[in-house]
Design an enzyme around this catalytic site. Sequence first.
Site, mmCIF file in Angstrom:
data_model
loop_
_atom_site.group_PDB
_atom_site.id
_atom_site.type_symbol
_atom_site.label_atom_id
_atom_site.label_comp_id
_atom_site.label_asym_id
_atom_site.label_seq_id
_atom_site.Cartn_x
_atom_site.Cartn_y
_atom_site.Cartn_z
ATOM 1 N N ASN A 1 0.799 -1.216 0.000
ATOM 2 C CA ASN A 1 0.000 0.000 0.000
ATOM 3 C C ASN A 1 0.838 1.275 0.000
ATOM 4 O O ASN A 1 0.371 2.320 -0.433
ATOM 5 C CB ASN A 1 -0.924 -0.019 1.225
ATOM 6 N N TYR B 1 3.991 10.131 -11.023
ATOM 7 C CA TYR B 1 3.012 9.254 -10.359
ATOM 8 C C TYR B 1 2.310 8.374 -11.392
ATOM 9 O O TYR B 1 2.182 7.152 -11.191
ATOM 10 C CB TYR B 1 2.007 10.104 -9.598
ATOM 11 N N LYS C 1 2.545 4.225 -11.465
ATOM 12 C CA LYS C 1 1.400 3.333 -11.290
ATOM 13 C C LYS C 1 1.185 2.447 -12.511
ATOM 14 O O LYS C 1 0.723 1.311 -12.389
ATOM 15 C CB LYS C 1 0.149 4.148 -10.970
#
Length: 257
Positions: free
Chosen positions: A89, A155, A159
């Site tokens: 996470n 980012y 991802k």
Amino acid sequence: MRFENKVVFITGGGGPLGIGRAACLAFAREGAAVVVAGGRSADAVAAEVNANGGKAIAVPLDVTVPEQVQAAVDTTLTHFNRVDILFNNAGILGRQPLFELTPEQFDKVMAVNVKGSLLCAQAVAKVMIAQGIRGRIINNSSIFAEESHVGVLSYCVSKAAVNRLTRSLALELRPYGITVNAVAPGGGAPTGMNAARNLPDDDTLPELPSVSPDAPPLERGATVWDYIGAVLFLASDDAAYISGDIMTIDGGAVARR
């Protein structure tokens, strides 16, 4: 309870407003022993789990440092003797316009979001294989893996890499019965990264927002709880034949793509 006698290792579990804390609480309610691995409020989250009748320990962790990853896994084995579930996470956002983005900033986002997930998967999967555990690994991705947005290039790229990492790990670990999947949150909930500006100055834990019972199901902003059900499902026996999947949780926004 779905996770009785199971041990779950949650990186970034000590984020006081994020998915990590909510996942720690939810897994504990389902009977799992919880390792709150990293995050500024890891001790407070572990104490919260224990105060509510669960079982948890907090371990310090920088997911980008292999020695810290191994030490956290070793501490887990000392306390609980096994690891059944890994929830990768931990993550950081990184907000820089294209021409202000430095190589160091890009490397930091990639190191936490991608390399950190790989290092934790390597360390935990070795334990699962050695103990004959048909474990579960869940990575925290984002709808930004499939969408490009101005100002968050690093980012988005990280991802997208998490999605490919998920599928590659699924293939590598398939012979051992270990499934690897990812959740891709959307909908604007305070996942931890985009809630940093709202963190309290001390170590108190704010209330996690709940869903309004009067709100139309798909015509509202998300809360962290909207994502947790998917994480628990992918960690459960009900998902035993699912691996290499990226589960999008965004209230149907994917339909616009």
